[in-house]
Scaffold this active site. Structure first.
Site, PDB file in Angstrom:
ATOM      1  N   ASN A   9       0.867  -1.182   0.000  1.00  0.00           N
ATOM      2  CA  ASN A   9       0.000   0.000   0.000  1.00  0.00           C
ATOM      3  C   ASN A   9       0.903   1.230   0.000  1.00  0.00           C
ATOM      4  O   ASN A   9       1.528   1.544   1.010  1.00  0.00           O
ATOM      5  CB  ASN A   9      -0.892  -0.033   1.251  1.00  0.00           C
ATOM      6  N   LYS A  11       0.074   4.260  -0.214  1.00  0.00           N
ATOM      7  CA  LYS A  11      -0.594   5.425   0.402  1.00  0.00           C
ATOM      8  C   LYS A  11      -0.406   6.671  -0.480  1.00  0.00           C
ATOM      9  O   LYS A  11      -0.365   6.554  -1.695  1.00  0.00           O
ATOM     10  CB  LYS A  11      -0.063   5.646   1.826  1.00  0.00           C
ATOM     11  N   HIS A  97      -9.511   0.672   4.876  1.00  0.00           N
ATOM     12  CA  HIS A  97      -8.192   0.832   5.497  1.00  0.00           C
ATOM     13  C   HIS A  97      -8.331   1.729   6.734  1.00  0.00           C
ATOM     14  O   HIS A  97      -9.158   2.641   6.758  1.00  0.00           O
ATOM     15  CB  HIS A  97      -7.208   1.445   4.496  1.00  0.00           C
ATOM     16  N   GLU A  99      -6.769   4.169   7.824  1.00  0.00           N
ATOM     17  CA  GLU A  99      -6.685   5.626   7.609  1.00  0.00           C
ATOM     18  C   GLU A  99      -7.982   6.165   7.016  1.00  0.00           C
ATOM     19  O   GLU A  99      -8.358   7.314   7.261  1.00  0.00           O
ATOM     20  CB  GLU A  99      -5.456   5.938   6.736  1.00  0.00           C
ATOM     21  N   GLU A 169      -5.247  -5.464  10.534  1.00  0.00           N
ATOM     22  CA  GLU A 169      -4.233  -4.439  10.743  1.00  0.00           C
ATOM     23  C   GLU A 169      -4.520  -3.692  12.042  1.00  0.00           C
ATOM     24  O   GLU A 169      -5.342  -2.752  12.055  1.00  0.00           O
ATOM     25  CB  GLU A 169      -4.233  -3.443   9.584  1.00  0.00           C
ATOM     26  N   GLY A 175       2.292   2.022  10.655  1.00  0.00           N
ATOM     27  CA  GLY A 175       3.171   3.176  10.492  1.00  0.00           C
ATOM     28  C   GLY A 175       3.860   3.606  11.778  1.00  0.00           C
ATOM     29  O   GLY A 175       4.453   4.681  11.840  1.00  0.00           O
ATOM     30  N   SER A 215       3.491  -2.353  10.257  1.00  0.00           N
ATOM     31  CA  SER A 215       4.950  -2.287  10.419  1.00  0.00           C
ATOM     32  C   SER A 215       5.659  -3.589  10.040  1.00  0.00           C
ATOM     33  O   SER A 215       6.596  -4.010  10.707  1.00  0.00           O
ATOM     34  CB  SER A 215       5.310  -1.861  11.844  1.00  0.00           C
TER      35      SER A 215
HETATM   36  C1  PEP Z   1      -0.729  -0.145   5.824  1.00  0.00           C
HETATM   37  O1  PEP Z   1      -0.713   0.964   5.309  1.00  0.00           O
HETATM   38  O2  PEP Z   1      -1.651  -0.907   5.579  1.00  0.00           O
HETATM   39  C2  PEP Z   1       0.367  -0.525   6.721  1.00  0.00           C
HETATM   40  C3  PEP Z   1       0.314  -1.678   7.300  1.00  0.00           C
HETATM   41  O3  PEP Z   1       1.386   0.388   6.899  1.00  0.00           O
HETATM   42  P1  PEP Z   1       2.819   0.106   7.589  1.00  0.00           P
HETATM   43  O4  PEP Z   1       3.352  -1.184   7.004  1.00  0.00           O
HETATM   44  O5  PEP Z   1       3.656   1.280   7.235  1.00  0.00           O
HETATM   45  O6  PEP Z   1       2.582  -0.042   9.053  1.00  0.00           O
END
Ligand code: PEP
Length: 253
Positions: A9, A11, A97, A99, A169, A175, A215
């Site tokens: 992703n 973003k 997601h 966000e 997630e 992040g 992460s």
């Molecule tokens: C994501 O954006 O779905 C995500 C898991 O981000 P990150 O790997 O940076 O934590």
């Protein structure tokens, strides 16, 4: 047997040049793994979807969108429909997601409409679920994930469920550099699979792919992939570095 699935992703990152370069690097490095033993997808920003799709045309790497709207067309200024995404070569679409849920304010009801519209439009939705830190600390993880799945998948029959991938997630891990331990992740993945079993029966529960995101890095990907109910990884930050993303794909082979 569930085929591992690694999705990146991007973003709101990259530009037209760096996006295409990243796609080309991933395609060049993952010839062996991608398409054969691992499903690989990247989710660039809307405006670079077409350029990235073209850059990946001779590879087996799929392209997904990061979001879509729930209506097929009409007066929805600024929104993008499933047919537009199909038209530029998308296979997948992230729905819900964290966000989108927590920054933009999307509800489970809207996310359910998006999941349904994605499938009706021929896309494969990746439904993202996960709890906030405060919810985990209040021992509410299972309740939150149950609500997000029951409402996010509402009125979706068995046939449509087969098009869905779930991504667990935990919001506190996205992040932040803090990854759920394999035990923490496996516990929730096991809970999700059993919940899907109660909703749709054992066969569909055994078939559905449940990705972990939060992460993920080259250094923790193999350990996470070693968990029984973790079928793949949804990768944010590390998917922007070609070598890191390739190492994560390799860990899923
Ligand atoms: C994501 O954006 O779905 C995500 C898991 O981000 P990150 O790997 O940076 O934590």
């Amino acid at each position: 047997m569930r085929k591992p699935f690694v999705a990146g992703n991007w973003k709101m990152n990259t530009d037209s040049q760096t996006g295409v370069q990243l796609a080309e690097r991933i395609a060049a490095g993952s010839v062996e793994a991608a398409g054969r033993t691992v499903t690989v997808a990247v989710c660039p920003p809307f405006v670079y979807l077409q350029a990235v799709t073209r850059a990946l045309a001779s590879s087996s790497i799929a392209v997904g969108a990061q979001d879509m709207y729930s209506e097929p067309d009409g007066a929805f200024t600024g929104e993008i429909s499933s047919s537009m995404l199909k038209d530029v070569g998308c296979t997948y679409c992230l729905c819900g997601h964290s966000e989108r849920r927590h920054v933009i304010g999307e509800t489970d009801e809207l996310i359910n409409k998006k999941v349904t519209a994605a499938i009706n439009g021929g896309l494969l939705p990746i439904l993202c679920v996960g709890e906030l830190l405060s919810e985990r600390e209040a021992s509410r993880t299972n309740d939150v994930v149950t609500r997000q799945l029951e409402e996010g998948l509402a009125a979706l029959g068995d046939e449509k469920l087969s098009a869905v991938t779930i991504a667990y997630e935990p919001v506190w891990a996205i992040g932040t550099g803090i990854t759920a331990t394999p035990d923490q992740a496996q516990e929730v993945h096991d809970f999700i699979r059993k919940l899907i079993g109660r909703m749709y029966g054992d066969q569909l529960a055994a078939e559905i792919r449940i990705l972990y995101g939060g992460s993920v890095k080259p250094g923790n990907a193999a350990e996470l992939m070693g968990c029984e109910d973790i079928d793949g990884l949804l990768v944010g930050g590390a998917s922007l570095k070609g070598d890191d993303f390739l190492a994560i794909i390799q860990a899923a082979v």
